[in-house]
Design an enzyme around this catalytic site. Structure first.
Site, PDB file in Angstrom:
ATOM      1  N   GLU A  47       0.858  -1.186   0.000  1.00 10.77           N
ATOM      2  CA  GLU A  47       0.000   0.000   0.000  1.00 10.77           C
ATOM      3  C   GLU A  47       0.898   1.241   0.000  1.00 10.77           C
ATOM      4  OE1 GLU A  47      -1.796   0.540   3.861  1.00 10.77           O
ATOM      5  OE2 GLU A  47      -3.353   1.892   3.104  1.00 10.77           O
ATOM      6  N   ASN A 111      -6.942   6.120  -1.831  1.00  6.02           N
ATOM      7  CA  ASN A 111      -5.857   5.195  -1.525  1.00  6.02           C
ATOM      8  C   ASN A 111      -6.050   4.046  -2.505  1.00  6.02           C
ATOM      9  OD1 ASN A 111      -4.073   3.342  -0.448  1.00  6.02           O
ATOM     10  ND2 ASN A 111      -4.548   3.855   1.687  1.00  6.02           N
ATOM     11  N   LYS A 128      -9.358   1.939  -1.997  1.00  3.60           N
ATOM     12  CA  LYS A 128      -9.594   1.441  -0.627  1.00  3.60           C
ATOM     13  C   LYS A 128     -10.960   1.893  -0.110  1.00  3.60           C
ATOM     14  CE  LYS A 128      -7.185   1.344   3.857  1.00  3.60           C
ATOM     15  NZ  LYS A 128      -5.931   1.810   4.531  1.00  3.60           N
ATOM     16  N   GLU A 146      -5.936   8.765   8.008  1.00  8.29           N
ATOM     17  CA  GLU A 146      -6.376   8.406   6.651  1.00  8.29           C
ATOM     18  C   GLU A 146      -7.725   9.018   6.311  1.00  8.29           C
ATOM     19  OE1 GLU A 146      -4.719   3.926   6.642  1.00  8.29           O
ATOM     20  OE2 GLU A 146      -5.582   4.609   4.765  1.00  8.29           O
ATOM     21  N   CYS A 172      -5.022  -2.983   2.884  1.00  4.28           N
ATOM     22  CA  CYS A 172      -4.782  -2.828   4.317  1.00  4.28           C
ATOM     23  C   CYS A 172      -5.996  -3.122   5.188  1.00  4.28           C
ATOM     24  CB  CYS A 172      -4.196  -1.458   4.581  1.00  4.28           C
ATOM     25  SG  CYS A 172      -3.194  -1.455   6.081  1.00  4.28           S
ATOM     26  N   ASN A 197       0.121  -0.928   5.250  1.00  6.78           N
ATOM     27  CA  ASN A 197       1.020  -0.151   6.117  1.00  6.78           C
ATOM     28  C   ASN A 197       0.323  -0.190   7.478  1.00  6.78           C
ATOM     29  OD1 ASN A 197       2.412   2.650   4.200  1.00  6.78           O
ATOM     30  ND2 ASN A 197       1.960   0.612   3.489  1.00  6.78           N
TER      31      ASN A 197
END
Ligand code: ING
Length: 313
Positions: A47, A111, A128, A146, A172, A197
């Site tokens: 990621e 993302n 994501k 995020e 993730c 991550n």
């Protein structure tokens, strides 16, 4: 007839805030060449593979925020990756921060992860969906912002025909949610690429931090077994700008077994020759929806909840 795909998990160690895209791409090329030496079909990167995990900071300046994103893919910095892959005849998966613009110029930040086939063409994109962390700065040793930097993905969990297989992606936090795996499982997915991550030490209770590596593998192993699919989970890890992120990049079989795992928290490649028909065995046998999900199995559900069984046919 065996359908084999040799995959590489290309784990990355820490990426410093001031590391340029060119310096990072040089590391990615090194990992790709090492994987190519093992004769792989596809290399899976983490990621946000092109930058440090910038959501650990509260950045105010719009231009500075945008500097962490890619406006197009490929671009000048990443073109060497596409060219090397084409030269080596291998595909790859890449996670990065995407800046996208609507026709009316509205800006969106995602993302994102892509699948690039052996000809260097982008054959799949995912954004994501489960965006963890916070939007506001919390009173804790480290931030996970995020929600401040990424919109929820708008592409669903698609499954693409690639590498003679049915390939899906998640990113993730997505791996922790059963829906992620099931939506792809119901599309017959055989191979899932997932970069991550995953920070520890941001201020969560110790017992949660201590179980983060266990929950990482649990998410992959359960997702793979219950949906009869392979998965390649790839970390960016180590102590990055003072904060720790877990490694344990892994390749997981439809049986749920971890068949390969990184042992460092640095740039590291692990490889496995995956028999895609191993997934088919589980889909044909233990997880055969058509055969095992019979109306009579709904009897208990109907009796206990009054739920209506699905219409016949
Ligand atoms: N990181 C983490 C992840 O889901 C996290 C957030 C860490 C959630 C630890 C729960 C426990 O792996 C990202 N980037 O989603």
């Amino acid at each position: 007839m065996a359908r084999m795909i040799k995959v590489a998990a290309a784990q990355m160690g820490p990426t410093a805030r001031d590391e340029t895209r060119q310096e990072v791409v040089a590391r990615l090329l090194e990992l790709m060449r090492e994987a190519a030496g093992w004769g792989v079909d596809v290399v899976v990167y983490p990621e946000l593979a092109l930058t440090t995990f910038f959501p650990r900071w509260a950045i105010e300046d719009e231009d500075e925020i945008d500097s962490w994103y890619e406006r197009e893919m490929p671009n000048a910095a990443t073109q060497p990756l596409f060219e090397e892959a084409d030269k080596l005849g291998i595909g790859f998966h890449l996670g990065y921060a995407e800046l996208a613009f609507d026709a009316d110029g509205t800006k969106h930040r995602y993302n994102t992860a892509i699948i690039v086939d052996k000809t260097g063409a982008i054959t799949g994109k995912f954004r994501k969906i489960h965006i963890p962390g916070h939007a506001e700065v919390l009173d804790r040793p480290g931030q996970h912002l995020e929600k401040r930097y990424f919109e929820v993905g708008d592409l669903g969990f698609p499954v693409f025909r690639a590498f003679d297989s049915l390939v899906g992606m998640c990113i993730c936090n997505d791996r922790r949610w059963p829906e992620t795996w099931r939506v792809m499982g119901l599309q017959g997915v055989e191979m899932v690429f997932c970069g991550y991550n995953t920070p520890v030490g941001l201020g969560d209770p110790y017992d949660l931090d201590a179980l983060t590596p266990f929950h990482n593998h649990l998410s992959f192993q359960a997702g793979c077994y219950q949906n009869a699919t392979w998965a390649v989970g790839v970390a960016k890890c180590g102590t990055e700008e003072g904060f720790n992120m877990i490694g344990q990049s892994c390749i997981v079989a439809p049986s749920g077994e971890i068949v390969a795992q990184c042992s460092s928290i640095e740039d590291e490649v692990v490889v496995h020759q995956c028999d895609l028909n191993a997934a088919a065995e589980y889909k044909r046998d233990i997880f055969n929806f058509a055969y095992h999900r019979q109306p009579q199995h709904y009897r208990l559900i109907v009796e206990r909840t009054g739920a209506e069984p699905p219409a016949e046919g």
